[in-house]
Design a protein around this motif. Sequence first.
Motif, PDB file in Angstrom:
ATOM      1  N   VAL A  42      40.140  29.654 101.453  1.00 19.13           N
ATOM      2  CA  VAL A  42      40.759  28.898 101.575  1.00 19.13           C
ATOM      3  C   VAL A  42      41.277  27.650 100.539  1.00 19.13           C
ATOM      4  CG1 VAL A  42      42.131  26.554 103.355  1.00 19.13           C
ATOM      5  CG2 VAL A  42      41.329  28.726 104.746  1.00 19.13           C
ATOM      6  N   ALA A  43      40.283  27.053 100.588  1.00 14.80           N
ATOM      7  CA  ALA A  43      40.197  25.942  99.116  1.00 14.80           C
ATOM      8  C   ALA A  43      40.854  26.952  97.988  1.00 14.80           C
ATOM      9  CB  ALA A  43      39.510  25.678  98.782  1.00 14.80           C
ATOM     10  N   ASP A  44      40.557  27.860  97.717  1.00 16.59           N
ATOM     11  CA  ASP A  44      40.825  28.545  96.536  1.00 16.59           C
ATOM     12  C   ASP A  44      42.344  29.244  96.446  1.00 16.59           C
ATOM     13  OD1 ASP A  44      39.956  29.813  93.941  1.00 16.59           O
ATOM     14  OD2 ASP A  44      39.893  32.010  94.826  1.00 16.59           O
ATOM     15  N   LEU A  45      42.976  29.733  97.940  1.00 18.38           N
ATOM     16  CA  LEU A  45      44.169  29.924  98.036  1.00 18.38           C
ATOM     17  C   LEU A  45      44.718  28.687  98.177  1.00 18.38           C
ATOM     18  CD1 LEU A  45      45.462  32.519  99.547  1.00 18.38           C
ATOM     19  CD2 LEU A  45      45.319  30.869 101.746  1.00 18.38           C
ATOM     20  N   GLU A  46      44.789  27.832  98.274  1.00 12.01           N
ATOM     21  CA  GLU A  46      45.714  26.390  98.020  1.00 12.01           C
ATOM     22  C   GLU A  46      45.252  26.719  96.968  1.00 12.01           C
ATOM     23  OE1 GLU A  46      43.291  23.457 100.820  1.00 12.01           O
ATOM     24  OE2 GLU A  46      44.522  24.267 102.403  1.00 12.01           O
ATOM     25  N   ALA A  47      44.436  26.453  95.657  1.00 11.73           N
ATOM     26  CA  ALA A  47      44.648  26.459  94.925  1.00 11.73           C
ATOM     27  C   ALA A  47      45.015  27.705  94.296  1.00 11.73           C
ATOM     28  CB  ALA A  47      43.105  26.049  93.914  1.00 11.73           C
ATOM     29  N   LYS A  48      45.006  28.325  94.438  1.00 13.70           N
ATOM     30  CA  LYS A  48      46.160  29.320  93.095  1.00 13.70           C
ATOM     31  C   LYS A  48      47.924  29.863  94.451  1.00 13.70           C
ATOM     32  CE  LYS A  48      41.884  31.561  91.828  1.00 13.70           C
ATOM     33  NZ  LYS A  48      41.022  32.261  92.093  1.00 13.70           N
ATOM     34  N   PHE A  49      48.402  29.104  95.005  1.00 13.10           N
ATOM     35  CA  PHE A  49      49.684  28.931  95.719  1.00 13.10           C
ATOM     36  C   PHE A  49      50.613  28.381  95.147  1.00 13.10           C
ATOM     37  CE2 PHE A  49      50.358  31.509  99.075  1.00 13.10           C
ATOM     38  CZ  PHE A  49      51.416  32.216  98.904  1.00 13.10           C
ATOM     39  N   ASP A  50      50.846  28.817  94.286  1.00  8.85           N
ATOM     40  CA  ASP A  50      52.657  27.640  94.198  1.00  8.85           C
ATOM     41  C   ASP A  50      53.669  28.331  94.045  1.00  8.85           C
ATOM     42  OD1 ASP A  50      52.560  29.419  91.611  1.00  8.85           O
ATOM     43  OD2 ASP A  50      51.494  28.334  90.665  1.00  8.85           O
TER      44      ASP A  50
ATOM     45  N   ALA B 103      50.817  29.625 105.896  1.00 12.27           N
ATOM     46  CA  ALA B 103      51.666  28.582 105.861  1.00 12.27           C
ATOM     47  C   ALA B 103      52.134  27.833 104.252  1.00 12.27           C
ATOM     48  CB  ALA B 103      51.241  26.820 106.269  1.00 12.27           C
ATOM     49  N   LEU B 104      51.499  28.958 103.931  1.00 12.67           N
ATOM     50  CA  LEU B 104      51.877  28.728 101.796  1.00 12.67           C
ATOM     51  C   LEU B 104      52.833  29.329 101.439  1.00 12.67           C
ATOM     52  CD1 LEU B 104      47.971  28.399 100.823  1.00 12.67           C
ATOM     53  CD2 LEU B 104      49.739  26.611 100.547  1.00 12.67           C
ATOM     54  N   ALA B 105      52.771  30.735 102.611  1.00 11.18           N
ATOM     55  CA  ALA B 105      54.147  32.133 101.563  1.00 11.18           C
ATOM     56  C   ALA B 105      55.361  30.779 102.221  1.00 11.18           C
ATOM     57  CB  ALA B 105      53.865  32.754 102.764  1.00 11.18           C
ATOM     58  N   THR B 106      55.189  30.142 103.408  1.00  5.19           N
ATOM     59  CA  THR B 106      56.558  29.648 104.028  1.00  5.19           C
ATOM     60  C   THR B 106      56.726  28.445 103.394  1.00  5.19           C
ATOM     61  OG1 THR B 106      55.863  30.643 106.257  1.00  5.19           O
ATOM     62  CG2 THR B 106      57.580  28.540 106.264  1.00  5.19           C
ATOM     63  N   GLN B 107      55.760  27.709 102.956  1.00  2.00           N
ATOM     64  CA  GLN B 107      56.028  26.596 102.140  1.00  2.00           C
ATOM     65  C   GLN B 107      56.493  26.867 101.044  1.00  2.00           C
ATOM     66  OE1 GLN B 107      52.792  24.647 102.056  1.00  2.00           O
ATOM     67  NE2 GLN B 107      53.291  22.838  99.982  1.00  2.00           N
ATOM     68  N   HIS B 108      55.907  27.798 100.487  1.00  3.88           N
ATOM     69  CA  HIS B 108      56.901  28.472  98.778  1.00  3.88           C
ATOM     70  C   HIS B 108      57.498  29.133  98.798  1.00  3.88           C
ATOM     71  CE1 HIS B 108      54.391  25.902  97.386  1.00  3.88           C
ATOM     72  NE2 HIS B 108      53.013  25.856  97.922  1.00  3.88           N
TER      73      HIS B 108
END
Length: 450
Positions: free
Chosen positions: A203-211, A241-246
């Motif tokens: 999850v940490a790597d996912l968060e780092a790469k998602f924008d 959640a990250l897909a929705t957010q971005h």
Amino acid sequence: MMKTSSKTKSVLQLPRNRESAGTRVGKQDTRLLDAEQFLLPTYKRQPVIMTHGRGAHVFDSAGKKYLDFLGGIAVNALGHAHPRIVKVIRREAARAIHLSNLFHNAYQGPLARKLAGWSGMDRVFFSNSGTEAIDGAMKLARLFGRKPEEAPGTAAEKHRFLALENSFHGRTFGAISLTATEKYRLPFSPVVPGAEFVRFNDVADLEAKFDDTVCGIFVETIQGEGGIYPVSEVFWNRARALATQHGALLIADEIQCGLGRTARYFAYQKFSARPDIVLIAKPLAAGLPLGAILATEEIASRVSPGMHGTTFGGGPLACAAALEFLKIVEDEKLLENIRARGAELREGLAKLAARFDFIREVRGEGLMLGVELSVEGGPFVSEAMRRGLLINCTHDFTLRLLPPFIITRAQVWEFLRLFELVLATTPRQVSTPDTVKSAESNRVAHATAR
Ligand SMILES: Cc1ncc(COP(=O)(O)O)c(C=O)c1O
């Protein structure tokens, strides 16, 4: 000219009996010689010719019978020669094998409705294969990410794809650019730009790469070629959640694990969060080539005529077979069979794991199981074949089991008996530095994930 005619001659000389051994030159079957001489060497094939199948068994040209726990790599979900599928294919072949996508045919609409019902998606595009479905979904993600003010032909700001380490998504240029395994990708560089790999279930790597520059994240809900690794709920939910957010799309590659194999219609249905796109192929048309992109209405609303298409995808023959396949899964209550037989298999494999210390782990769901060994798997596959059992090995060390949905309790027991013999008698092979390296990096990638 000469070559063509000699090739034709050797085919015409084949005996009519499909179970006979074919023409021989010395000790070799001419069909194998033709294959060796004329095919691109893309596969390390076993030196047998498979001729036909019935239920969970296939037969080779020498008449040898095999219990099929490979199922055409997750394609033959109904085994072979299911009477209802044979009937539909015969009927449709006599009506129309192909009709252009410029017209409607009798099956695309009803099949799309049924797939929408199974998946919770709204719209369907039919392709010919899994890899084409992947490439189509990449186009949809790029299209969805493009803002109205961004001129077509320019690189949209939101253009990056995320995929997972150890992933496999197919062989076309789009799909290899999302496929982590370097041997499938690097010889063909440069691939489609903009793809990046996230550590599996990290999850940490996912968060780092998602924008905001990401237009889509591709996730095999259970990695197949990678060695049968299910994605975790925590990772899936965070990706959602990250897909929705971005404003990016969450794309589930269910080409190997979908359409019932996990005892659910789709593997992602064990999670409450839904993807935006679901990709399917393999078992969809019971052995005929057919894939599909299932998408939400919001995505579909961006598509207009001419943006995407195919000559063959969604033809009447394949769609009729697919519709029948889905009905058979329902009518024969195959999800229940998958759940019950899968549990029996797991239990039997756990007993074998307790007996054979070189079994590292048994993983998977339903009838998609991996048996990871601490020694190379190849020799076990060959020994299984010698004993009349078809399995395969993925990532050098994981034996993969993909039996048909119609497998019976007696066949599970037959498998376990044969598999035990295979485990007991196969000589363990000392690994080469390359296979050790590949297995270690695979293990490290997944260990971080647990
Ligand atoms: C998860 C996954 N995605 C995509 C593909 C590519 O599908 P196809 O071989 O039909 O192009 C495969 C094939 O093995 C697969 O397992």
